[in-house]
Scaffold this motif. Structure first.
Motif, PDB file in Angstrom:
ATOM      1  N   PRO A  24       0.790  -1.360   0.149  1.00 50.59           N
ATOM      2  CA  PRO A  24       0.110  -0.069  -0.175  1.00 50.59           C
ATOM      3  C   PRO A  24       0.926   1.246   0.040  1.00 50.59           C
ATOM      4  N   VAL A  25       2.095   1.162   0.073  1.00 53.24           N
ATOM      5  CA  VAL A  25       3.095   2.322   0.157  1.00 53.24           C
ATOM      6  C   VAL A  25       3.475   2.806  -1.500  1.00 53.24           C
ATOM      7  N   VAL A  26       3.876   4.000  -1.394  1.00 54.43           N
ATOM      8  CA  VAL A  26       4.247   4.647  -2.656  1.00 54.43           C
ATOM      9  C   VAL A  26       5.187   5.444  -2.300  1.00 54.43           C
ATOM     10  N   VAL A  27       6.444   5.305  -3.011  1.00 57.16           N
ATOM     11  CA  VAL A  27       7.381   6.013  -3.050  1.00 57.16           C
ATOM     12  C   VAL A  27       7.632   7.135  -4.228  1.00 57.16           C
ATOM     13  N   ALA A  28       7.636   8.559  -4.256  1.00 50.27           N
ATOM     14  CA  ALA A  28       7.902   9.660  -5.078  1.00 50.27           C
ATOM     15  C   ALA A  28       9.499   9.915  -4.779  1.00 50.27           C
ATOM     16  N   ASP A  29      10.208   9.794  -5.947  1.00 49.44           N
ATOM     17  CA  ASP A  29      11.706  10.185  -5.680  1.00 49.44           C
ATOM     18  C   ASP A  29      12.171  11.141  -6.737  1.00 49.44           C
ATOM     19  N   ILE A  30      12.407  12.270  -6.564  1.00 41.17           N
ATOM     20  CA  ILE A  30      12.410  13.316  -7.566  1.00 41.17           C
ATOM     21  C   ILE A  30      13.984  13.468  -7.743  1.00 41.17           C
ATOM     22  N   TRP A  31      14.754  13.491  -9.219  1.00 42.60           N
ATOM     23  CA  TRP A  31      16.180  13.798  -8.877  1.00 42.60           C
ATOM     24  C   TRP A  31      16.220  14.604 -10.055  1.00 42.60           C
ATOM     25  N   VAL A  32      17.404  15.588  -9.867  1.00 46.70           N
ATOM     26  CA  VAL A  32      17.557  16.843 -10.596  1.00 46.70           C
ATOM     27  C   VAL A  32      19.208  16.774 -10.854  1.00 46.70           C
ATOM     28  N   ARG A  33      19.498  17.071 -12.201  1.00 42.55           N
ATOM     29  CA  ARG A  33      20.786  17.273 -12.554  1.00 42.55           C
ATOM     30  C   ARG A  33      21.124  18.770 -12.075  1.00 42.55           C
ATOM     31  N   TYR A  85      24.250  15.389  -8.868  1.00 41.80           N
ATOM     32  CA  TYR A  85      22.569  15.316  -8.716  1.00 41.80           C
ATOM     33  C   TYR A  85      22.271  15.701  -7.043  1.00 41.80           C
ATOM     34  N   ALA A  86      20.806  16.336  -7.317  1.00 38.13           N
ATOM     35  CA  ALA A  86      20.200  16.408  -5.840  1.00 38.13           C
ATOM     36  C   ALA A  86      18.725  15.625  -6.080  1.00 38.13           C
ATOM     37  N   HIS A  87      18.590  15.123  -4.946  1.00 38.20           N
ATOM     38  CA  HIS A  87      17.148  14.146  -5.037  1.00 38.20           C
ATOM     39  C   HIS A  87      16.474  14.351  -3.676  1.00 38.20           C
ATOM     40  N   TYR A  88      15.023  14.378  -3.965  1.00 36.63           N
ATOM     41  CA  TYR A  88      14.153  14.453  -2.978  1.00 36.63           C
ATOM     42  C   TYR A  88      13.379  13.516  -3.047  1.00 36.63           C
ATOM     43  N   SER A  89      12.808  12.757  -1.899  1.00 39.43           N
ATOM     44  CA  SER A  89      12.190  11.463  -1.961  1.00 39.43           C
ATOM     45  C   SER A  89      10.832  11.604  -0.829  1.00 39.43           C
ATOM     46  N   LEU A  90       9.832  10.752  -1.113  1.00 41.67           N
ATOM     47  CA  LEU A  90       8.651  11.132  -0.358  1.00 41.67           C
ATOM     48  C   LEU A  90       8.118   9.671  -0.318  1.00 41.67           C
ATOM     49  N   THR A  91       7.855   9.137   0.892  1.00 45.18           N
ATOM     50  CA  THR A  91       7.346   7.881   1.177  1.00 45.18           C
ATOM     51  C   THR A  91       5.828   7.972   1.755  1.00 45.18           C
ATOM     52  N   ALA A  92       4.859   7.646   1.412  1.00 48.58           N
ATOM     53  CA  ALA A  92       3.581   8.043   1.952  1.00 48.58           C
ATOM     54  C   ALA A  92       2.705   6.681   1.455  1.00 48.58           C
ATOM     55  N   ALA A  93       1.503   6.403   2.236  1.00 49.55           N
ATOM     56  CA  ALA A  93       0.494   5.588   1.883  1.00 49.55           C
ATOM     57  C   ALA A  93      -0.252   6.045   0.424  1.00 49.55           C
ATOM     58  N   ALA A  94      -0.736   5.329  -0.220  1.00 47.81           N
ATOM     59  CA  ALA A  94      -1.261   5.731  -1.653  1.00 47.81           C
ATOM     60  C   ALA A  94      -2.465   6.839  -1.283  1.00 47.81           C
ATOM     61  N   SER A  95      -3.265   6.549  -0.273  1.00 49.94           N
ATOM     62  CA  SER A  95      -4.348   7.450   0.013  1.00 49.94           C
ATOM     63  C   SER A  95      -3.932   9.155   0.288  1.00 49.94           C
ATOM     64  N   TYR A  96      -2.743   9.137   0.669  1.00 52.14           N
ATOM     65  CA  TYR A  96      -2.175  10.339   0.907  1.00 52.14           C
ATOM     66  C   TYR A  96      -1.140  11.102  -0.107  1.00 52.14           C
ATOM     67  N   LEU A  97      -0.778  10.289  -1.047  1.00 56.84           N
ATOM     68  CA  LEU A  97       0.230  10.596  -2.107  1.00 56.84           C
ATOM     69  C   LEU A  97      -0.156  11.926  -2.637  1.00 56.84           C
ATOM     70  N   GLU A  98      -1.476  12.135  -2.959  1.00 56.21           N
ATOM     71  CA  GLU A  98      -1.681  13.326  -3.991  1.00 56.21           C
ATOM     72  C   GLU A  98      -1.412  14.553  -3.247  1.00 56.21           C
TER      73      GLU A  98
END
Length: 431
Positions: A24-33, A85-98
């Motif tokens: 049920p977990v979703v990870v959003a990982d944003i990577w920037v050059r 790089y720089a990167h920013y990660s977010l781990t959340a339950a799918a219902s809270y991702l948006e």
């Protein structure tokens, strides 16, 4: 076959998605050059400092609100800056991702970098820099890379120096942000319990920003009075090419209160453009100093007891990689241990490795890869890293490439890159 979907959005943003229906977990990982290698000479330390300031909010999001929302919903957020790089990660339950992803996207695209928050956070960064000087291993590594890369960004601290940080201004940081935090430099990876359609809709909805050229002036937003200041031009990094290490490049550093000496030896190797070479150097690092049966650990620690510990590390970097051997030992053993390491490298060059040694190294690395791709966080990080420095599809070929090496190929790599007559060495001694 690459298990994830890669979609190039209008404007240049790269979106990578892999659904894992069992979590049920979703990870959003944003990577920037937008790592340290992009910093112009007058802005050293800017990339890492900006990472801190990203979390200070936007015109629509007060400082601390994002972190509070993530934590209140049981999620986790993190960030890191490296040379490439720089990167920013977010781990959340799918219902809270948006909700949480919308806020993270807002901070990344519309960071206000308020003047008052800039001054406060500057003190935090300065304290982080000062605390590093209490770590002899960090100090030793910084001295080493400075001697290897005197002109290249890889030769300076990612944190910058105190004098660097004190020279920065909010206006310059806003310029750096608007220049590099652009869609063509950014990869959004979403892995976990969310469908591709839902994930893509979120990314298209919240990652909307204008493109700006690095060669144009950038309007600077003043967060305090909601006006735009005069045009501010972001300088470009000057290209640098480092010469190869000729002979032995040596330096000795005396540190007060140091009890255990450090010996750090290093060899420069190709960057990401020769990725197959990197796989082989991973194997050589395991062969030399991974586990009690590795050559250096078995001889120098277990049998001769000349070192308290010894390790080998291969750092893959975009423009120039680094192979290091580090030993912790008594000062009176420094010369002997360095001489023995050179002797063992010469033996490796002349006689190569055995099939048994190669098999052990391949098993260890393939197992490590398997263990490092078990969670959504690990998978998202792997895809994001490879897409930032090369291309995402390379993230899954590692075991195949490791198993493709034979003893002849490995011996040839040692001959090409691990000369006992051409290396940099930094020694830390009690002062």
């Amino acid at each position: 076959m690459f298990p994830a979907s890669i979609i190039k959005l209008d404007g240049g943003l790269t979106f990578i998605h892999q659904e894992i229906t069992t979590t049920p977990v979703v990870v959003a990982d944003i990577w920037v050059r937008a790592g340290t290698i992009e910093e112009p000479k007058s802005w050293f330390g800017m990339a890492h400092f900006l990472e801190h300031m990203i979390f200070k909010g936007t015109a629509n999001l007060a400082p601390g609100v994002f972190d509070q929302n993530v934590e209140n919903r049981g999620g986790v957020s993190n960030a890191a800056t490296s040379y490439d790089y720089a990167h920013y990660s977010l781990t959340a339950a799918a219902s809270y991702l948006e909700e949480t992803l919308a806020q993270l996207a807002d901070m990344l695209l519309n960071a206000a970098i308020p003047d008052d928050e800039f001054v406060r956070e500057r003190d935090v960064v300065l304290e982080e820099i000062r605390s590093c000087y209490d770590d002899p291993d960090w100090l030793g590594y910084q001295h080493l890379i400075t001697s290897i890369y005197p002109q290249h960004p890889y030769g300076r601290s990612i944190l910058g120096s105190e004098s660097d940080i004190l020279q920065h201004s909010p206006e310059a940081m806003r310029c750096f942000h608007r220049s590099y935090y652009q869609p063509e430099n950014m990869t959004v990876v979403i892995v976990g319990g969310i469908s591709q359609e839902s994930a893509l809709n979120l990314v298209e909805k919240h990652f909307k920003f204008p493109q700006l050229s690095l060669n144009t002036s950038v309007p600077v937003f003043n967060a305090q009075n909601n006006t735009q200041n005069e045009q501010y031009v972001c300088p470009l990094r000057e290209p640098t090419v480092e010469p190869l290490i000729a002979g032995v490049r040596r330096q000795e550093i005396a540190l007060p209160r140091l009890e255990t000496a450090r010996l750090i030896m290093a060899w420069t190797t190709p960057g990401i453009e020769q990725l197959t070479t990197a796989y082989g150097l991973d194997l050589l690092s395991v062969l030399l100093a991974e586990g009690r049966t590795s050559r250096l650990v078995r001889s120098l620690r277990e049998e001769l007891q000349l070192v308290q510990g010894i390790c080998c590390n291969f750092s893959l970097q975009k423009e120039s990689s680094l192979f290091t051997i580090t030993a912790w030992l008594e000062p009176e053993n420094l010369a002997r241990v360095e001489s023995l390491i050179c002797l063992y490298l010469q033996e490796l060059i002349e006689y190569g490795v055995t099939e048994q040694e190669l098999g052990r190294c391949q098993r260890l690395l393939c197992n490590d890869y398997a263990f490092s791709t078990e969670t959504p966080n690990q998978i998202a990080g792997l895809y994001g890293y490879y897409n930032t420095v090369a291309k995402a599809e390379l993230a899954v070929v590692y075991p195949q490439k490791i198993l493709s090496f034979d003893v002849q190929k490995l011996q040839k790599l040692a001959q090409d890159y691990l000369s006992p007559h051409q290396y940099a060495v930094t020694v830390l001694k009690p002062g």
